[in-house]
Design a protein around this motif. Structure first.
Motif, PDB file in Angstrom:
ATOM      1  N   SER A   1      40.587  32.980  51.790  1.00  0.00           N
ATOM      2  CA  SER A   1      41.130  32.139  50.716  1.00  0.00           C
ATOM      3  C   SER A   1      40.774  32.776  49.381  1.00  0.00           C
ATOM      4  O   SER A   1      39.735  33.437  49.240  1.00  0.00           O
ATOM      5  CB  SER A   1      40.570  30.713  50.799  1.00  0.00           C
ATOM      6  N   THR A   2      41.643  32.603  48.393  1.00  0.00           N
ATOM      7  CA  THR A   2      41.466  33.223  47.082  1.00  0.00           C
ATOM      8  C   THR A   2      41.240  32.160  46.023  1.00  0.00           C
ATOM      9  O   THR A   2      41.689  31.025  46.149  1.00  0.00           O
ATOM     10  CB  THR A   2      42.698  34.054  46.692  1.00  0.00           C
ATOM     11  N   VAL A   3      40.525  32.572  44.975  1.00  0.00           N
ATOM     12  CA  VAL A   3      40.354  31.719  43.802  1.00  0.00           C
ATOM     13  C   VAL A   3      41.132  32.376  42.675  1.00  0.00           C
ATOM     14  O   VAL A   3      40.766  33.460  42.207  1.00  0.00           O
ATOM     15  CB  VAL A   3      38.866  31.581  43.409  1.00  0.00           C
ATOM     16  N   ASP A   4      42.210  31.740  42.244  1.00  0.00           N
ATOM     17  CA  ASP A   4      43.065  32.303  41.203  1.00  0.00           C
ATOM     18  C   ASP A   4      42.477  31.959  39.844  1.00  0.00           C
ATOM     19  O   ASP A   4      42.551  30.825  39.380  1.00  0.00           O
ATOM     20  CB  ASP A   4      44.474  31.723  41.334  1.00  0.00           C
ATOM     21  N   THR A   5      41.892  32.956  39.178  1.00  0.00           N
ATOM     22  CA  THR A   5      41.290  32.714  37.866  1.00  0.00           C
ATOM     23  C   THR A   5      42.311  32.807  36.739  1.00  0.00           C
ATOM     24  O   THR A   5      42.008  32.421  35.618  1.00  0.00           O
ATOM     25  CB  THR A   5      40.184  33.745  37.591  1.00  0.00           C
ATOM     26  N   ARG A   6      43.487  33.355  37.016  1.00  0.00           N
ATOM     27  CA  ARG A   6      44.554  33.505  36.014  1.00  0.00           C
ATOM     28  C   ARG A   6      44.143  34.418  34.857  1.00  0.00           C
ATOM     29  O   ARG A   6      44.781  34.431  33.806  1.00  0.00           O
ATOM     30  CB  ARG A   6      45.015  32.149  35.485  1.00  0.00           C
ATOM     31  N   SER A   7      43.077  35.160  35.045  1.00  0.00           N
ATOM     32  CA  SER A   7      42.627  36.070  33.995  1.00  0.00           C
ATOM     33  C   SER A   7      41.648  37.071  34.600  1.00  0.00           C
ATOM     34  O   SER A   7      41.293  36.992  35.773  1.00  0.00           O
ATOM     35  CB  SER A   7      41.948  35.304  32.851  1.00  0.00           C
ATOM     36  N   GLY A   8      41.210  38.028  33.761  1.00  0.00           N
ATOM     37  CA  GLY A   8      40.219  38.998  34.214  1.00  0.00           C
ATOM     38  C   GLY A   8      40.842  40.144  34.996  1.00  0.00           C
ATOM     39  O   GLY A   8      42.046  40.404  34.918  1.00  0.00           O
ATOM     40  N   ILE A   9      40.011  40.819  35.783  1.00  0.00           N
ATOM     41  CA  ILE A   9      40.448  42.016  36.507  1.00  0.00           C
ATOM     42  C   ILE A   9      40.131  41.920  37.987  1.00  0.00           C
ATOM     43  O   ILE A   9      40.229  42.912  38.703  1.00  0.00           O
ATOM     44  CB  ILE A   9      39.778  43.274  35.910  1.00  0.00           C
ATOM     45  N   ASN A  10      39.755  40.725  38.457  1.00  0.00           N
ATOM     46  CA  ASN A  10      39.369  40.601  39.860  1.00  0.00           C
ATOM     47  C   ASN A  10      39.711  39.228  40.399  1.00  0.00           C
ATOM     48  O   ASN A  10      40.047  38.309  39.652  1.00  0.00           O
ATOM     49  CB  ASN A  10      37.877  40.883  40.033  1.00  0.00           C
ATOM     50  N   LEU A  11      39.611  39.110  41.715  1.00  0.00           N
ATOM     51  CA  LEU A  11      39.799  37.848  42.427  1.00  0.00           C
ATOM     52  C   LEU A  11      38.530  37.512  43.199  1.00  0.00           C
ATOM     53  O   LEU A  11      37.866  38.398  43.731  1.00  0.00           O
ATOM     54  CB  LEU A  11      40.951  37.962  43.429  1.00  0.00           C
TER      55      LEU A  11
END
Length: 475
Positions: free
Chosen positions: A394-404
């Motif tokens: 499962s992923t956490v979409d931060t909508r910013s930055g350079i990583n997941l």
């Protein structure tokens, strides 16, 4: 002593190394005999005249050899008597003189390729080279002097303009301090905090480990404040004692949490009431791909409580270690009194290059291009993980930055999952070192927390690489 044999060959053929100077050959052989115990302490050496006669060299050459041995302490000189072997502990095996003379050929070394995939379209190096050439061609005289301890005035001026226009940070160039990376900046800040009689720092958990170590090594008492979906739990901060809290409210690493404005005002009220300092790390908040970047908390501060930290590592390229902090007026005045005790650790040439890079507008257009590219990469990564690995990742979409941020249910350890990714030239790092523990998963499998860096993977390769990664993790 053993006889000294000299190599008098003087090679003139181009490309061949000339023989070692005669006085150094004498020096080498006497030194070797002393270290090997073949010349005992107190043994008298031949006079300069006898040595030059026996070897067929000038007295000047013999004297140069003896003088070098004298300087290094291998022999001593007694007036009106001559030269004698000094007391030096002997060694066994190959003479030290030969060991120290081992030479390395630059051709034996090659620049190793990156262990990870890279995408050169992330940054316009031609524009950077153009600005660098301007520094060396037109301002080379400035490079003959050290950089200002606070950082180059031209770059501080450009940073002041930029942070106001893009982040809502209000500051004069005199309030800005430049350093080689966030850890260098934090060490300066630690000195100021100690002068303010602040000895306690609260840190996010999980959070950015290098800064945590910096404060810990600086002798500060550390407390860890849990991070939720809206940032740190303010009720857990200390009261009635001056302290500092380190936060990244616009894009918390590694959770991606964004602190809402209401909680930001509460944090500012806490700092004012407790005579404390907020350290706002805004490391890559410019890289927000959907909607407008969240303004910095420093712009809301009316009491001089916020120290604003910024870095160019994410928006330029990691090899450029240029970071900065914006100090409130009171703290800026304190730093002004101590700054001459320290030297600037950031390359002056790179500081001036970045100043021109910003002045000419290249930095702003580069960020715009980067946002568009990274937004596509982020969406591609989310789709790929959802398509190929939704049953165990499962992923956490931060909508910013350079990583997941990833949660991976696997019998393998987080370290093994990271190593498997590296074999595919993908950068995936475990979060264990950031105080993040594994969580219960389904089927008695732990849910490992990992960070996947998608920014440097070429867009055309990203989906296929993630598919390969998920297949490897399933094995």
């Amino acid at each position: 002593m053993k006889p000294i044999i000299l190599n008098t060959k003087n090679t003139e053929t181009p490309g061949e190394e000339k023989s070692r100077s005669l006085y150094l050959q004498i020096y080498d052989q006497i030194k070797s005999q002393i270290l090997q115990g073949e010349a005992s302490a107190g043994e008298k050496l031949p006079s300069l005249r006898i040595l030059s006669r026996d070897l067929g060299v000038s007295i000047t050459t013999a004297e140069l050899a003896y003088n070098q041995l004298l300087v290094e302490g291998y022999i001593i000189s007694r007036p009106q008597s001559g030269y004698y072997v000094a007391q030096v502990t002997s060694i066994q095996g190959e003479p030290a003189a030969k060991k120290s003379a081992i030479l390395y050929d630059i051709n034996d070394y090659t620049l190793e390729g990156s262990p990870y995939l890279y995408d050169l379209s992330c940054f316009d190096f031609n524009k950077w080279k153009k600005c660098s050439a301007k520094v060396f061609n037109e301002y080379s005289h400035l490079l003959l002097f050290e950089s200002e301890p606070q950082g180059e005035a031209a770059l501080r001026f450009e940073i002041a303009k930029y942070v106001y226009n893009s982040r809502g940070v209000t500051a004069s160039p005199d309030q800005i301090v430049i350093g080689a990376g966030t850890q260098q900046i934090t060490s300066h800040l630690s000195r100021i905090l100690r002068k303010m009689d602040i000895h306690h720092v609260s840190l996010e958990s999980p959070g950015y480990l290098p800064v945590q170590r910096q404060f810990s090594d600086g002798g500060f008492t550390i407390s860890h404040i849990p991070v939720g979906t809206e940032g740190i739990d303010i009720s857990r901060l200390p009261v009635n004692i001056p302290s500092a809290v380190y936060v990244s409210p616009s894009n918390q690493f590694p959770t991606g949490a964004v602190m809402p404005v209401g909680r930001r005002y509460k944090l500012l009220d806490w700092a004012r009431a407790n005579h404390s300092i907020i350290i706002e790390d805004d490391y890559d908040s410019e890289l927000r791909y959907f909607g407008k970047p969240v303004p910095a908390m420093q712009g809301l501060d009316e009491n001089g409580c916020v120290v604003y930290l910024g870095s160019f590592s994410s928006t330029l390229f990691p090899a450029v270690k240029i970071s900065y902090m914006v100090l409130p007026p009171k703290l800026s005045a304190m730093f002004d009194k101590i700054k001459d005790q320290y030297t600037q650790t950031c390359s002056k040439a790179e500081q001036l290059t970045l100043a021109f890079f910003m002045e000419d507008g290249y930095y702003y257009t580069g960020i715009k291009k980067m946002r568009n590219l990274y937004a596509q990469k982020l969406q591609t990564a989310l789709n790929a993980f959802g398509r190929w690995g939704s049953d165990f990742v499962s992923t956490v979409d931060t909508r910013s930055g350079i990583n997941l941020s990833l949660r991976v249910r696997s019998a393998r350890s987080a370290g093994e999952l990271s190593a498997a990714a590296r074999s595919l030239k993908l950068q995936v790092l475990p979060l264990a070192q950031m105080s993040e523990t594994d969580e219960p998963g389904t089927d008695d499998l732990p849910a490992h927390r990992l960070i996947f860096y998608y920014n440097q993977v070429p867009l055309a390769d990203l989906e296929e690489r993630i598919r390969m990664l998920l297949e490897t993790w399933r094995e």
